[in-house]
Design a protein around this motif. Structure first.
Motif, PDB file in Angstrom:
ATOM      1  N   THR A   1       0.851  -1.197   0.000  1.00 36.55           N
ATOM      2  CA  THR A   1       0.000   0.000   0.000  1.00 36.55           C
ATOM      3  C   THR A   1       0.888   1.250   0.000  1.00 36.55           C
TER       4      THR A   1
ATOM      5  N   GLY B   1     -10.370   1.691  -0.356  1.00 36.34           N
ATOM      6  CA  GLY B   1      -9.070   1.325  -0.943  1.00 36.34           C
ATOM      7  C   GLY B   1      -8.821   1.857  -2.334  1.00 36.34           C
TER       8      GLY B   1
ATOM      9  N   ARG C   1      -7.695  -2.197  -5.186  1.00 42.14           N
ATOM     10  CA  ARG C   1      -7.430  -3.054  -4.031  1.00 42.14           C
ATOM     11  C   ARG C   1      -7.632  -4.507  -4.427  1.00 42.14           C
TER      12      ARG C   1
ATOM     13  N   SER D   1      -7.135  -8.623   1.946  1.00 41.39           N
ATOM     14  CA  SER D   1      -7.566  -7.820   0.789  1.00 41.39           C
ATOM     15  C   SER D   1      -6.981  -6.409   0.876  1.00 41.39           C
TER      16      SER D   1
ATOM     17  N   LYS E   1      -5.548  -2.742   0.435  1.00 42.22           N
ATOM     18  CA  LYS E   1      -6.118  -1.564  -0.237  1.00 42.22           C
ATOM     19  C   LYS E   1      -5.043  -0.673  -0.862  1.00 42.22           C
ATOM     20  N   SER E   2      -5.465   0.157  -1.792  1.00 44.51           N
ATOM     21  CA  SER E   2      -4.639   1.253  -2.367  1.00 44.51           C
ATOM     22  C   SER E   2      -3.229   0.773  -2.716  1.00 44.51           C
TER      23      SER E   2
END
Ligand code: MTE
Length: 322
Positions: free
Chosen positions: A177, A226, A230, A241, A243-244
């Protein structure tokens, strides 16, 4: 097993025994990869704040629903799912949505590196302009024992893996991330091992369920879920899972994920949902549905065993459910 044909995907049948190989030239031709590479952009770039209805990528939503993934229960109310989030970069509580939405995500680039034939930087907007998105209704089960049913928009992670053209010796995919303490106050909490990292085996990453979500509820992804892209792996606990995403690396070493580093005795690499394997501090037998608050039995692999159980055959020595 795929049902949606997309311009830049190849059929399972055309894959070789080294399941990740593909005719790179034909893929690049169909994807016009030259137009997807980010040129001189070589790091996370700050730009405009994403709003679901404006910006260069909002026009791709809603995407057509893929009818293969059916859930009989009601979809979780958008107003509830979008205000009850885990995104520790913005705080270790559920009400981070206002702050996370201020995070600038346009433009956005994703670095592809490690065990690939050629490292590259993908421009997210241009990537979206070259692919067909689809909507998938998936269950989401958090390790904290709450769950929701949401319509994600995006594309199979397997297609992105093929685009990245990993070496035959790569075994894992590691995702990272963004890191930006100016917008994400969590990044100032030095006791956390930032950036947030997650990983999958390549067999998991190329399973038909593994999905890169770029939108939700028929709109592009809002910050708290996200944005702009994501991972969604519905048979695993939600913390997998990530995000971003700003970096995707291919490696032959099992990545150590963020939560594994924080508390390895409670959160492992595999984290497959299993009602019979409790978290060290609470049961995983049931889950609370966001919205109705109804408590329902949790299912092995979150109900996705027919798609993924085979991935874990003969791995009895591994802590597959932690
Ligand atoms: N990704 C990052 N970068 N940071 C996080 O804190 N939390 C995870 C996962 N991805 C998290 C993350 C956890 S614990 C869950 S349950 C889901 O995101 C929550 O997704 P949602 O807020 O979209 O429901």
């Amino acid at each position: 097993m795929r049902v949606c044909a997309r311009k830049w995907s190849i059929s399972e049948a055309s894959a070789t025994s080294e399941h990740l190989y593909l005719d790179r030239r034909s893929l690049l031709r169909s994807l016009s990869l030259g137009g997807v590479l980010a040129g001189s952009i070589n790091s996370f770039v700050r730009g405009a704040i994403a709003d679901e209805d404006v910006g260069p990528t909002s026009k791709y939503y809603p995407a057509p629903r893929n009818a293969r993934y059916v859930i009989t229960r009601e979809i979780t109310d958008e107003g509830i799912a979008s205000k009850y989030n885990n995104f520790f970069e913005f705080g270790s509580h559920k009400s981070i949505w206002k702050l996370a939405r201020k995070m600038p995500v346009e433009p956005w680039t994703v670095h592809i590196d490690g065990m690939v034939h050629k490292e590259m930087v993908l421009d997210f907007d241009r990537l979206l302009s070259k692919i067909s998105l689809e909507e998938r209704l998936y269950r989401h089960r958090c390790v904290e024992a709450w769950s929701m049913i949401v319509p994600w928009s995006g594309f199979p992670l397997a297609d992105l893996v093929r685009l990245c053209d990993p070496l035959g010796s790569a075994k894992y995919i590691r995702m990272e991330t963004f890191r930006d303490a100016e917008f994400a106050p969590g990044h100032r909490q030095s006791w956390y091992p930032w950036p947030y990292v997650e990983g999958l085996t390549l067999e998991e990453a190329t399973n038909e369920l593994a999905f890169i979500a770029t939108g939700i509820y028929g709109k592009k992804m809002p910050g708290q879920h996200g944005a702009p892209l994501r991972l969604v792996v519905p048979w695993k606990y939600g913390f997998k899972s990530i995000k971003s995403i700003v970096r995707i690396s291919f490696t032959d070493r099992r990545p150590t994920s963020f939560w594994e580093q924080v508390q390895g005795s409670e959160y492992g690499f595999w984290a497959n949902v299993n009602p019979d394997v409790p978290h060290p501090r609470w049961s995983q037998a049931t889950e609370r549905l966001l919205g109705s608050g109804e408590r329902i039995p949790t299912q092995i692999f979150n109900g996705y065993g027919e798609y993924v159980a085979h991935l874990y055959k003969g791995m009895d020595g591994e802590s597959l459910f932690v």
